[in-house]
Scaffold this motif. Sequence first.
Motif, mmCIF file in Angstrom:
data_model
loop_
_atom_site.group_PDB
_atom_site.id
_atom_site.type_symbol
_atom_site.label_atom_id
_atom_site.label_comp_id
_atom_site.label_asym_id
_atom_site.label_seq_id
_atom_site.Cartn_x
_atom_site.Cartn_y
_atom_site.Cartn_z
ATOM 1 N N THR A 90 28.639 10.303 -14.477
ATOM 2 C CA THR A 90 29.617 10.465 -15.546
ATOM 3 C C THR A 90 30.677 11.493 -15.191
ATOM 4 O OG1 THR A 90 29.890 10.973 -17.899
ATOM 5 C CG2 THR A 90 28.254 12.272 -16.693
ATOM 6 N N ARG A 91 31.831 11.339 -15.781
ATOM 7 C CA ARG A 91 32.790 12.435 -15.842
ATOM 8 C C ARG A 91 32.421 13.315 -17.027
ATOM 9 N NH1 ARG A 91 38.533 9.330 -14.935
ATOM 10 N NH2 ARG A 91 37.794 8.160 -16.741
ATOM 11 N N ALA A 92 32.910 14.534 -17.023
ATOM 12 C CA ALA A 92 32.642 15.439 -18.143
ATOM 13 C C ALA A 92 33.199 14.832 -19.426
ATOM 14 C CB ALA A 92 33.283 16.796 -17.874
ATOM 15 N N THR A 93 32.367 14.811 -20.478
ATOM 16 C CA THR A 93 32.770 14.229 -21.753
ATOM 17 C C THR A 93 32.030 14.927 -22.890
ATOM 18 O OG1 THR A 93 32.725 12.219 -23.116
ATOM 19 C CG2 THR A 93 31.075 12.394 -21.389
ATOM 20 N N GLU A 94 32.651 14.997 -24.048
ATOM 21 C CA GLU A 94 32.046 15.679 -25.189
ATOM 22 C C GLU A 94 30.751 15.006 -25.630
ATOM 23 O OE1 GLU A 94 32.806 18.570 -26.780
ATOM 24 O OE2 GLU A 94 34.191 18.842 -25.104
ATOM 25 N N SER A 95 30.619 13.706 -25.406
ATOM 26 C CA SER A 95 29.413 13.001 -25.847
ATOM 27 C C SER A 95 28.160 13.504 -25.124
ATOM 28 C CB SER A 95 29.553 11.490 -25.636
ATOM 29 O OG SER A 95 29.624 11.171 -24.255
ATOM 30 N N GLU A 96 28.350 14.182 -23.986
ATOM 31 C CA GLU A 96 27.195 14.712 -23.271
ATOM 32 C C GLU A 96 26.440 15.754 -24.084
ATOM 33 O OE1 GLU A 96 27.549 14.956 -18.691
ATOM 34 O OE2 GLU A 96 29.419 15.785 -19.489
ATOM 35 N N LEU A 97 27.146 16.456 -24.957
ATOM 36 C CA LEU A 97 26.518 17.526 -25.722
ATOM 37 C C LEU A 97 25.401 17.011 -26.618
ATOM 38 C CD1 LEU A 97 29.469 19.873 -26.751
ATOM 39 C CD2 LEU A 97 27.443 20.481 -25.420
ATOM 40 N N VAL A 98 25.528 15.799 -27.104
ATOM 41 C CA VAL A 98 24.478 15.222 -27.956
ATOM 42 C C VAL A 98 23.169 15.127 -27.184
ATOM 43 C CG1 VAL A 98 23.787 13.183 -29.275
ATOM 44 C CG2 VAL A 98 26.181 13.924 -29.285
ATOM 45 N N ILE A 99 23.261 14.765 -25.917
ATOM 46 C CA ILE A 99 22.068 14.623 -25.081
ATOM 47 C C ILE A 99 21.571 15.981 -24.594
ATOM 48 C CG2 ILE A 99 21.199 13.614 -22.926
ATOM 49 C CD1 ILE A 99 21.717 11.590 -25.140
ATOM 50 N N ALA A 100 22.479 16.902 -24.347
ATOM 51 C CA ALA A 100 22.124 18.165 -23.688
ATOM 52 C C ALA A 100 21.768 19.296 -24.637
ATOM 53 C CB ALA A 100 23.287 18.609 -22.801
ATOM 54 N N ASN A 101 22.111 19.183 -25.909
ATOM 55 C CA ASN A 101 22.016 20.305 -26.837
ATOM 56 C C ASN A 101 20.650 20.985 -26.834
ATOM 57 O OD1 ASN A 101 23.016 22.017 -28.957
ATOM 58 N ND2 ASN A 101 21.797 20.806 -30.394
ATOM 59 N N GLN A 102 20.632 22.274 -26.459
ATOM 60 C CA GLN A 102 19.447 23.132 -26.480
ATOM 61 C C GLN A 102 18.257 22.520 -25.719
ATOM 62 O OE1 GLN A 102 18.913 24.148 -30.675
ATOM 63 N NE2 GLN A 102 20.197 25.950 -30.379
ATOM 64 N N ALA A 103 18.557 21.819 -24.665
ATOM 65 C CA ALA A 103 17.494 21.222 -23.845
ATOM 66 C C ALA A 103 16.755 22.290 -23.055
ATOM 67 C CB ALA A 103 18.091 20.196 -22.879
ATOM 68 N N ASP A 104 15.474 22.059 -22.835
ATOM 69 C CA ASP A 104 14.704 22.940 -21.963
ATOM 70 C C ASP A 104 15.154 22.792 -20.518
ATOM 71 O OD1 ASP A 104 12.320 24.240 -23.574
ATOM 72 O OD2 ASP A 104 12.596 22.223 -24.353
#
Length: 304
Positions: free
Chosen positions: A212-226
């Motif tokens: 992927t290229r950097a995109t705001e939608s990544e935050l949904v998957i990455a948020n506060q991940a271990d």
Amino acid sequence: MELIFLGTGAGVPSKGRNVTAIALTMLNERNSIWLFDCGEATQHQILRSSIRLSKLEKIFITHLHGDHIFGLPGLLSSRSFQGGDTALTVYGPMGIANYIRTSLVVSGTHLKYPLEIVEIDGEVVFEDADFKVICRELDHGILSYGYRIEEADKPGALDAAGLSALGVKPGPIFKELKEGKTITLENGIVVDGSQFIGPAKKGRIISIFGDTRATESELVIANQADVIVHEATFGLEMGDMAGEYMHSTTVEAANLAKKAEAKRLIITHISSRYSREDNSELVSECREIFPNTEIATDFAIFEL
């Protein structure tokens, strides 16, 4: 739970890195292994690891580029020959079913185990009492997903010492109290099990990204991940090329981890232009932004 990197290269294999495949071993949690992507020669890489194909329960494909799927037909076939007889499910973008079925039919391959193919249609990919997997579309020119694996919270520990002080003896009563039930002892004392259970142990969150290229939608998957597993095909100096080829740089992966308030970042999918000697520079670029960064190499094992 462990992440085992079977392939950490990008596009084409190199002498030091095979193409993408990542195993998530959950032998203690569910006596099984999940695989994320299956590039060419993944089954050969497995031969050099502790992984047993008979334990493989699920395969999650991020997208249909060859370096992420060309090892799939051979691996599915070999699983039959290596004693795999339990059901296996493959999840992936639209088209994965046609690819698998055509490969098996044309090659005359017969599987000795039930194979289910699920083409993703919605955000929730899989869910049971112990784990939930959600996905989000990324930006790669072809449909590409990021997966978020959420482990259910575990009940807190039972205060055995406190119960013993009340005269409660270990045994079946402990099990009932652990379930939060209220019981009455022989001496008439009423014990509320919920008062003797410690705080719940928060389940782990693992975020595994496709290309992927950097995109705001990544935050949904990455948020506060271990832990975040993210491609870093190019170093900082190759930002223009990364954007052109719809990939990410080291610093883009690190910025995501920082913004997501993640605990740990592992970068992978490294271009063949970089040698093993370049690893320290690539990971240093990330650590300038997100200190708890590691770089994956083939057969590296990360305990979660």
